[in-house]
Design an enzyme around this catalytic site. Structure first.
Site: not given
Ligand code: AP5
Length: 208
Positions: A15, A88, A122, A155, A166
């Site tokens: 996204k 969400r 990431r 992160r 998640r």
């Protein structure tokens, strides 16, 4: 061209990456609740201190902390808008529909094994929020943001254990939005596996 786009999809589906490309190519303004919350955590604001425990465990931050914040940001945004990470929950979607009409809900569909590979490798920029991947989308200089030169970081919620939480939060709370927007004739689902540029070609067609 669609002027209000909601980006849907599980964590790591791309996204943020596709949203950035839409901004640079077509001049959208991107409002990312994840980026706003991370900024609040970094600055140790009241919101940030309340949100951190939820984010670190892979849960959603409560609706009452998010909806008011997003309403203000949306009201202040000028021009074509991309909403990345909001809504969400059905409650958030209902709150949004009272404020503006969504032209397109773009759903990026990616399998769990690929999501885990993407997220655990990431690296993110703390200054400009650019995202990289150690293999698929590496920065030119290791550990440094191509765009602003800041040192990249991982992160806190990008560990494998938190990613699994998640994903289950996504299935329970956010997946129902697929049906929500489909029943309103706004949904387009894109197979989100392939190179970033290949996905962007499909995104480009969907927004026309
Ligand atoms: P948020 O930051 O929104 O996280 P997320 O939805 O879990 O999404 P991600 O940022 O992990 O992934 P993405 O889909 O943007 O993928 P990306 O482009 O980075 O939210 C974080 C937390 O904040 C939530 O868990 C929650 O606690 C809270 N929160 C946020 N919004 C909320 C709300 N509305 N209500 C309540 N709580 C909220 O790509 C991932 C990686 O893959 C990158 O490394 C990238 O380089 C790579 N990549 C991208 N595309 C490709 C590709 N095609 N091929 C290979 N690699 C790719």
């Amino acid at each position: 061209m669609k002027s209000t786009i909601v980006l849907l999809g599980p964590p790591g589906s791309g996204k943020g990456t596709q949203g950035e490309k839409l901004c640079s190519e077509f001049g959208y303004v991107k409002l990312s609740t994840g980026d706003m919350l991370r900024e609040a955590v970094k600055n140790q604001t009241e919101l940030g201190m309340k949100a951190k425990q939820y984010m670190d465990s892979g849960a959603l931050v409560p609706n009452d902390l998010i909806i008011g914040l997003m309403k203000e940001k949306i009201a202040a945004a000028d021009g074509k808008v991309i909403l990345d990470g909001f809504p969400r929950t059905i409650e958030q979607a209902d709150a949004l529909s009272g404020q503006l009409d969504v032209d397109l809900a773009l759903n990026l569909d990616v399998k769990d094994e690929e999501l885990i590979k993407r997220i655990t490798m990431r690296r993110s920029c703390p200054s400009c929020n650019a995202v990289y991947h150690l293999i698929y989308n590496a920065p030119k200089t290791e550990g440094i943001c191509d765009k602003c030169g800041s040192r990249l970081y991982q992160r806190d919620d990008d560990t494998e254990a938190t990613v699994l939480n998640r994903l289950s939060t996504y299935r329970e709370k956010t997946m129902p939005l697929i049906g929500y927007y489909e029943s309103r004739g706004k949904l387009v689902t894109i197979e989100g596996t392939g190179t970033i540029d290949e996905i962007f070609e499909k995104v480009r067609k969907a927004i026309q």
